[in-house]
Design a protein around this motif. Sequence first.
Motif, PDB file in Angstrom:
ATOM      1  N   GLY A 106       5.212   9.159  92.868  1.00  0.00           N
ATOM      2  CA  GLY A 106       6.489   8.600  92.489  1.00  0.00           C
ATOM      3  C   GLY A 106       6.323   7.691  91.283  1.00  0.00           C
ATOM      4  N   GLU A 107       7.391   7.033  90.877  1.00  0.00           N
ATOM      5  CA  GLU A 107       7.355   6.234  89.659  1.00  0.00           C
ATOM      6  C   GLU A 107       6.967   4.782  89.906  1.00  0.00           C
ATOM      7  OE1 GLU A 107       9.654   8.727  86.404  1.00  0.00           O
ATOM      8  OE2 GLU A 107      10.679   6.871  87.018  1.00  0.00           O
ATOM      9  N   LYS A 129      12.778  -0.135  93.218  1.00  0.00           N
ATOM     10  CA  LYS A 129      11.876  -0.084  92.084  1.00  0.00           C
ATOM     11  C   LYS A 129      11.285  -1.467  91.787  1.00  0.00           C
ATOM     12  CE  LYS A 129      11.404   2.155  87.593  1.00  0.00           C
ATOM     13  NZ  LYS A 129      10.459   3.157  88.067  1.00  0.00           N
ATOM     14  N   CYS A 149      10.033   5.963 100.749  1.00  0.00           N
ATOM     15  CA  CYS A 149       9.551   7.072  99.940  1.00  0.00           C
ATOM     16  C   CYS A 149      10.118   8.370 100.495  1.00  0.00           C
ATOM     17  CB  CYS A 149       8.030   7.123  99.946  1.00  0.00           C
ATOM     18  SG  CYS A 149       7.351   8.518  99.007  1.00  0.00           S
ATOM     19  N   LYS A 161       5.401   4.674  84.451  1.00  0.00           N
ATOM     20  CA  LYS A 161       5.503   5.909  85.230  1.00  0.00           C
ATOM     21  C   LYS A 161       4.385   6.012  86.256  1.00  0.00           C
ATOM     22  CE  LYS A 161       8.853   7.681  82.665  1.00  0.00           C
ATOM     23  NZ  LYS A 161      10.205   7.972  83.211  1.00  0.00           N
ATOM     24  N   THR A 171      10.477  10.193  95.328  1.00  0.00           N
ATOM     25  CA  THR A 171      11.399   9.110  94.977  1.00  0.00           C
ATOM     26  C   THR A 171      11.084   7.873  95.801  1.00  0.00           C
ATOM     27  OG1 THR A 171      13.126  10.753  94.531  1.00  0.00           O
ATOM     28  CG2 THR A 171      13.820   8.468  94.787  1.00  0.00           C
ATOM     29  N   GLN A 172      10.960   6.732  95.121  1.00  0.00           N
ATOM     30  CA  GLN A 172      10.658   5.465  95.790  1.00  0.00           C
ATOM     31  C   GLN A 172      11.811   4.484  95.589  1.00  0.00           C
ATOM     32  OE1 GLN A 172       6.205   5.497  93.956  1.00  0.00           O
ATOM     33  NE2 GLN A 172       6.819   3.583  94.922  1.00  0.00           N
ATOM     34  N   THR A 173      12.086   3.715  96.625  1.00  0.00           N
ATOM     35  CA  THR A 173      13.050   2.617  96.502  1.00  0.00           C
ATOM     36  C   THR A 173      12.552   1.419  97.314  1.00  0.00           C
ATOM     37  OG1 THR A 173      14.310   3.514  98.358  1.00  0.00           O
ATOM     38  CG2 THR A 173      15.095   4.058  96.147  1.00  0.00           C
ATOM     39  N   SER A 193       6.830   1.109  92.632  1.00  0.00           N
ATOM     40  CA  SER A 193       7.670  -0.013  93.059  1.00  0.00           C
ATOM     41  C   SER A 193       6.925  -1.298  92.735  1.00  0.00           C
ATOM     42  CB  SER A 193       7.947   0.048  94.566  1.00  0.00           C
ATOM     43  OG  SER A 193       8.691   1.195  94.915  1.00  0.00           O
ATOM     44  N   ALA A 246      13.834  16.460  92.659  1.00  0.00           N
ATOM     45  CA  ALA A 246      13.527  15.085  92.309  1.00  0.00           C
ATOM     46  C   ALA A 246      12.052  14.778  92.458  1.00  0.00           C
ATOM     47  CB  ALA A 246      14.344  14.137  93.174  1.00  0.00           C
ATOM     48  N   GLN A 251      10.228  12.725  99.633  1.00  0.00           N
ATOM     49  CA  GLN A 251       9.783  13.859  98.809  1.00  0.00           C
ATOM     50  C   GLN A 251      10.549  15.117  99.220  1.00  0.00           C
ATOM     51  OE1 GLN A 251       7.812  16.584 100.108  1.00  0.00           O
ATOM     52  NE2 GLN A 251       7.101  15.741 102.061  1.00  0.00           N
ATOM     53  N   ASP A 252      10.880  15.916  98.212  1.00  0.00           N
ATOM     54  CA  ASP A 252      11.678  17.115  98.472  1.00  0.00           C
ATOM     55  C   ASP A 252      10.878  18.396  98.216  1.00  0.00           C
ATOM     56  OD1 ASP A 252      13.657  16.992  95.362  1.00  0.00           O
ATOM     57  OD2 ASP A 252      11.499  17.145  95.739  1.00  0.00           O
TER      58      ASP A 252
END
Lengths: 113, 113
Positions: A105-106, A9, A23, B42, A5-7, A108, A2, A25-26
């Motif tokens: 990330g994309e 959005k 946030c 993005k 990843t942020q939450t 927020s 992935a 990260q993998d």
Amino acid sequence: NAGVTQTPKFRVLKTGQSMTLLCAQDMNHEYMYWYRQDPGMGLRLIHYSVGEGTTAKGEVPDGYNVSRLKKQNFLLGLESAAPSQTSVYFCASSRGSAGNTIYFGEGSWLTVV
Amino acid sequence: GENVEQHPSTLSVQEGDSAVIKCTYSDSASNYFPWYKQELGKGPQLIIDIRSNVGEKKDQRIAVTLNKTAKHFSLHITETQPEDSAVYFCAARSVDNTDKLIFGTGTRLQVFP
């Protein structure tokens, strides 16, 4: 895979409310960052971390706090939101220092009314 | 500390033409200069970078040049296509005690078919 990843959005806050941006990260990266993006001002560094359990101030840290309790997670907190904190927030990570590729990330989108 | 200026803020070109975006930096000790592309909605993504021991680097239709004496670097996109439309950010590695990237304010490139 992935990446970063942020939450959440999107979020709308009232002045004075608090919230936390998450946030993850993998990629097993050591460094993690929080940036804010405002029209005409580019990307400005809020806080960053060079490893689990560490945090440091960036260019515009006032009004924000961060924590890096686990290597894969970097949390950005707003204790008492202000309209000036309306912005797009990006989390990012990199394998090492600033000479390495930073993965974002994309974003927020936060609005404080 | 490092300061990065980016020009122009907007750029419109016809498909097939070339596009050039220029950045200047202030810290002569900076040694790493990446370029990021941000598509609508993005996060920014690295497209090319250059280190201070190299004067030019190419990757297909994209090239970056670095003039250390004048402290400026440029992104060149040849044979532009509509999918090149995005916001482009330059950055310079600040090598003071914080070791971070300082971003320019961005260039919105529009490629018209």
